[in-house]
Scaffold this active site. Structure first.
Site, PDB file in Angstrom:
ATOM      1  N   ASP A 313       0.884  -1.239   0.061  1.00 24.53           N
ATOM      2  CA  ASP A 313      -0.039   0.033  -0.097  1.00 24.53           C
ATOM      3  C   ASP A 313       0.881   1.341  -0.012  1.00 24.53           C
ATOM      4  OD1 ASP A 313      -0.802   0.185   3.633  1.00 24.53           O
ATOM      5  OD2 ASP A 313       0.958  -0.230   2.425  1.00 24.53           O
ATOM      6  N   GLY A 340      12.325   8.202 -25.684  1.00 25.01           N
ATOM      7  CA  GLY A 340      12.503   7.560 -27.294  1.00 25.01           C
ATOM      8  C   GLY A 340      13.517   6.636 -27.159  1.00 25.01           C
ATOM      9  N   TRP A 342      16.213   3.966 -29.632  1.00 28.70           N
ATOM     10  CA  TRP A 342      16.044   3.158 -30.947  1.00 28.70           C
ATOM     11  C   TRP A 342      14.549   2.876 -31.372  1.00 28.70           C
ATOM     12  CZ3 TRP A 342      19.017   3.260 -35.182  1.00 28.70           C
ATOM     13  CH2 TRP A 342      18.692   2.100 -36.042  1.00 28.70           C
ATOM     14  N   GLU A 383      16.214   9.328 -32.575  1.00 28.89           N
ATOM     15  CA  GLU A 383      17.330   8.822 -33.423  1.00 28.89           C
ATOM     16  C   GLU A 383      16.463   8.558 -34.833  1.00 28.89           C
ATOM     17  OE1 GLU A 383      19.094   5.213 -31.532  1.00 28.89           O
ATOM     18  OE2 GLU A 383      19.177   6.420 -29.921  1.00 28.89           O
ATOM     19  N   TYR A 384      16.580   9.353 -35.769  1.00 23.75           N
ATOM     20  CA  TYR A 384      16.924  10.527 -35.745  1.00 23.75           C
ATOM     21  C   TYR A 384      16.519  11.738 -36.767  1.00 23.75           C
ATOM     22  CZ  TYR A 384      21.131   7.369 -34.606  1.00 23.75           C
ATOM     23  OH  TYR A 384      21.843   6.467 -34.105  1.00 23.75           O
ATOM     24  N   MET A 449      26.603   9.811 -29.040  1.00 24.62           N
ATOM     25  CA  MET A 449      26.660   8.602 -28.980  1.00 24.62           C
ATOM     26  C   MET A 449      27.800   7.893 -30.081  1.00 24.62           C
ATOM     27  SD  MET A 449      22.711   7.720 -28.674  1.00 24.62           S
ATOM     28  CE  MET A 449      21.940   8.491 -30.276  1.00 24.62           C
TER      29      MET A 449
END
Length: 609
Positions: A313, A340, A342, A383-384, A449
Site C-alpha cells: 500500500d 525515445g 532506438w 534517433e534521428y 553517441m
C-alpha cells in the site's frame, strides 16, 4: 532504443611504451621532502594501467617535479596523461604539466599511463632524490608488491583486510597499511583490522612491503570499502565534469540489475547524473514506458537501496522509488528521464508537428506529483531527426531546434534539458541533417553517441572497432569516429562544454573470422547473451580478453570470434582526450554491462577527476 551509436573518448596525451609496472627499486639519493609511489591500477594480461603519485612531505611548497625510472627491455609506456613522459632507451622521464607542478606542503598529485610488457620500474628518482626518501642498498632489490587486499567483517566502524605476501631477495620485514594513500599501521602479518572508521563512508586501502634494509616496494592494488550504517553517503568527487550513466528500466528483469547495484558496486559514489531509459513517445506525447518496472514492482529488503522491503500500500514503488532512495543516500546525483531511444524514436515525427503540446505532455509526466522529486529534468533520445534510424523522419532540419526550444520554455531554467545525438561525422551525414547548433542554446548538453559505428549488423564484416576514437588506415567508413563527430559539432558552433563523449559498456563482435587484425571477413555475428553480436564487458574481459589496440579502443581475437570493446585503460585514454578537447564530461551505456565492482565507471571517474 536498446543500443545507440556511442563514442570512444580520450586518447592519452603521450605516446610511450608501457608494461606491467610493478615495483619501485630504491633510488640513488635521499629526498626527504617528497615521495613518489607507483600503483598498477589495471592489468589485462597484454598490458596495464599505472599511476604515479607525488606527495610533498616537506614544510615548503614544491614548484615542479620530475620522476625518472628504468624499465627492463620489452616494457614501455604507450600513452600517458597529466604528465609529459619521454624515454631514452629503457630510461623514462615524467615531468609535470604547467597546471600541476606546484605542490603545497602535504599536497599530492597523480598522473597515469598505459603500458605494454611485463617488467617493473626500478631505479626511481624524484627531483634527483630517492622516490621513497630512503637510500639504495647495493645488491639488495626492493620487495615486490603485495597482493591486492580483500575486505571482510565490514561494520559501521571497522574492516578486516587480508593480502598475499610480497617477496624479497633478503626477506620482507613488515607491511605498511595505507588508507587513502596515508599510512595507518605497520604490521608483520598479512592481515590488519582498521578501526575507528565512520559509518556509511567510502574508504580505499593499499599495502606496501618493507624489506630488512627498510626499502619499500611498490604499492599493491587498491580495495574499496564502504562501511555499514550512516544516513547519507558523501557526494561524488566530480572534478567539475559530468559523469552520466544510463539505467535501463528493463534491466531489473533478465539482467537482475537493480538500482541497489549502483551502491554495492561503488558506482553511485563516482557519478553525477543518471538517465533513466526509456519513456515512450507516442501520439505526439511523452508516455510511460513500462509502468510495472517504473512505479509498481515491489522490491524485497535485500533488493532495496534502503534495505527496507516495499509494501503493498505504499504510494510509490518500482524503479522510481528506488531512485528516490538512491538520491537520499547520494544527494548530489541528478536523475533525468530519457524519452525515445532506438525503439520509440518513431513517435518524434508527430511530436515535432506540435512542439508546445509535446513539451506540455512531457512536463506533466515528469513532474507528476507521485514522483516529481525523483527527476531533475528530461533527456530526449531522438534517433534521428530528419534522418533514418529504425524508421525515417522527414520533419525537416528545423524541427529539432523547435522541439528543444519548446522543452526549455516549458521546463524552465531550474530543470535540465539534454539530448542524445548521432555521432555521424561524415559529410552530409546525420549531424548535417538537423539544426543541432541552433538547438544547442536550449540544452544543457548533448550525449554524443560515439559507439556502434561498426558491428555485425554488417554480417560479413569487415571487422572494425565499434567505438574508434580516431581514424585509422583501413577504416570502413571515414568520418565514423569520435574525433570526427566532436570536430563537426564544434565546427557548427556547438560549445565543447556542451558535448559529452560516449562510452559503451559492451562489445560488438563477429564469428567466422580468420585474422586477428581489424579488417577481416566474417560469416555473421558472434554469440551474445542477450543479442547476437553484442556482449557485456563484464563477460568479454574474461571470455575473450583484449589482444590489441586500434584507434584508441581495444579488440580481441579468440577462436574464430573477433570483438571490440573499451577497457579501463582505453577509457582512461579517452577521458584524457575528452579533457584536452574541453568537453563537458562523459556518459555511458549502460550500468549493467560493468563488473560487479564498477571498474569501468571507476575508470571514467578517475579519468575525468
Amino acid at each position: 532504443m536498446r543500443f545507440r551509436q556511442r563514442a570512444t573518448a580520450g586518447l592519452a596525451t603521450l605516446l610511450l611504451p608501457l608494461a606491467g609496472l610493478v615495483g619501485l627499486a630504491s633510488p640513488a639519493h635521499a629526498a626527504d621532502s617528497a615521495t613518489a609511489t607507483y600503483t598498477k591500477t589495471q592489468d589485462w594480461g597484454t598490458g596495464f594501467e599505472g599511476k604515479w603519485t607525488v606527495k610533498n612531505t616537506g614544510t615548503t611548497a614544491i614548484s615542479s617535479w620530475t620522476i625518472q625510472w628504468d624499465f627492463p627491455s620489452g616494457t614501455s609506456v604507450t600513452s600517458a596523461w597529466d604528465a609529459d613522459v619521454t624515454s631514452s632507451g629503457n630510461h623514462w622521464t615524467a615531468k609535470n604539466k604547467s597546471y600541476n607542478g606546484s605542490l603545497a606542503a602535504g599536497a599530492s598529485v597523480s598522473f597515469g599511463f598505459n603500458g605494454s610488457g611485463s617488467g617493473s620500474p626500478s631505479n626511481c628518482t624524484l627531483n634527483g632524490g630517492s622516490c621513497d626518501g630512503g637510500t639504495t642498498v647495493p645488491g639488495d632489490s626492493a620487495p615486490s608488491a603485495p597482493g591486492t587486499p580483500t575486505a571482510s567483517s565490514v561494520t559501521d566502524t571497522s574492516v578486516k583486510l587480508s593480502w598475499s605476501a610480497a617477496t624479497d631477495d633478503k626477506g620482507v620485514k613488515n607491511y605498511d597499511v595505507l588508507r587513502g594513500g596515508t599510512k595507518v599501521a605497520t604490521v608483520t602479518t598479512t592481515s590488519y583490522t582498521d578501526t575507528g572508521l565512520t559509518a556509511g563512508t567510502d574508504y580505499s586501502y593499499t599495502v606496501q612491503a618493507r624489506d630488512t634494509a627498510d626499502q619499500t616496494g611498490p604499492v599493491s592494488g587498491s580495495v574499496a570499502v564502504h562501511t555499514t550504517g550512516g544516513t547519507t553517503d558523501p557526494p561524488p568527487t566530480t572534478g567539475g565534469k559530468v559523469k552520466l550513466g544510463y539505467f535501463t528500466e528493463w534491466g531489473i528483469y533478465g539482467r537482475n540489475y537493480n538500482v541497489k547495484n549502483l551502491v554495492t558496486s561503488g558506482s553511485a559514489a563516482k557519478i553525477t547524473h543518471i538517465n533513466y531509459a526509456f519513456g515512450n513517445v507516442t501520439n505526439g506525447q511523452c508516455a510511460i514506458g513500462d509502468s510495472y518496472a517504473d512505479y509498481d514492482k515491489a522490491f524485497t529488503a535485500d533488493q532495496s537501496v534502503s534495505g527496507v522491503a516495499d509494501t503493498w500500500d505504499q504510494p510509490l514503488r518500482g524503479n522510481f522509488n528506488q531512485l528516490r532512495e538512491l538520491k537520499a543516500k547520494y544527494p548530489n546525483i541528478k536523475v533525468l528521464w530519457s524519452f525515445g531511444g532506438w525503439t520509440w524514436s518513431g513517435g518524434f515525427a508527430q511530436a515535432a508537428a506540435n512542439p508546445t503540446a509535446f513539451a506540455n505532455s512531457c512536463y506533466n509526466l515528469v513532474e507528476d506529483p507521485r514522483w516529481a522529486d525523483v527527476f531533475d529534468g528530461i533527456d530526449i533520445d531522438w534517433e534521428y531527426p530528419n534522418a533514418c534510424g529504425l524508421s525515417c523522419d522527414t520533419s525537416g532540419a528545423a524541427a529539432y531546434k523547435n522541439l528543444m526550444q519548446a522543452l526549455r520554455a516549458k521546463f524552465g531554467s531550474n530543470n535540465l534539458v539534454t539530448a542524445a545525438t548521432t555521432a555521424d561525422g561524415t559529410s552530409g551525414g546525420k549531424i548535417d541533417a538537423a539544426d543541432y547548433a541552433g538547438a544547442s542554446q536550449y540544452v544543457d548538453w548533448y550525449n554524443v553517441m560515439s559507439y556502434d559505428f561498426f558491428g555485425a549488423f554488417n554480417a560479413q564484416g569487415p571487422t572494425a572497432p565499434h567505438s574508434p576514437l580516431t581514424s585509422y588506415s583501413g577504416i570502413p567508413t571515414p568520418g565514423f569516429t569520435t574525433a570526427d563527430a566532436i570536430a563537426k559539432f564544434k565546427s557548427k558552433g556547438v560549445p565543447a562544454s556542451k558535448l559529452l563523449i560516449g562510452i559503451g559498456f559492451y562489445g560488438r563482435g563477429w564469428t567466422g573470422v580468420t585474422q586477428s587484425a581489424p579488417g577481416g571477413t566474417a560469416t555473421g555475428p558472434a554469440a551474445g547473451t542477450y543479442e547476437q553480436g553484442i556482449e557485456d564487458y563484464k563477460v568479454l574481459k574474461t571470455s575473450c580478453p583484449s589482444t590489441g589496440l586500434v584507434a584508441g579502443t581495444a579488440y580481441a581475437y579468440c577462436g574464430n570470434n573477433w570483438w571490440s570493446y573499451d577497457t579501463p585503460a582505453t577509457i582512461g585514454t579517452k577521458m584524457s582526450w575528452a579533457k584536452n578537447q574541453g568537453l563537458g564530461g562523459a556518459f555511458f551505456w549502460e550500468f549493467s554491462g560493468d563488473t560487479s565492482n564498477g571498474e569501468l565507471v571507476g575508470a571514467i571517474n578517475s579519468g575525468l577527476s
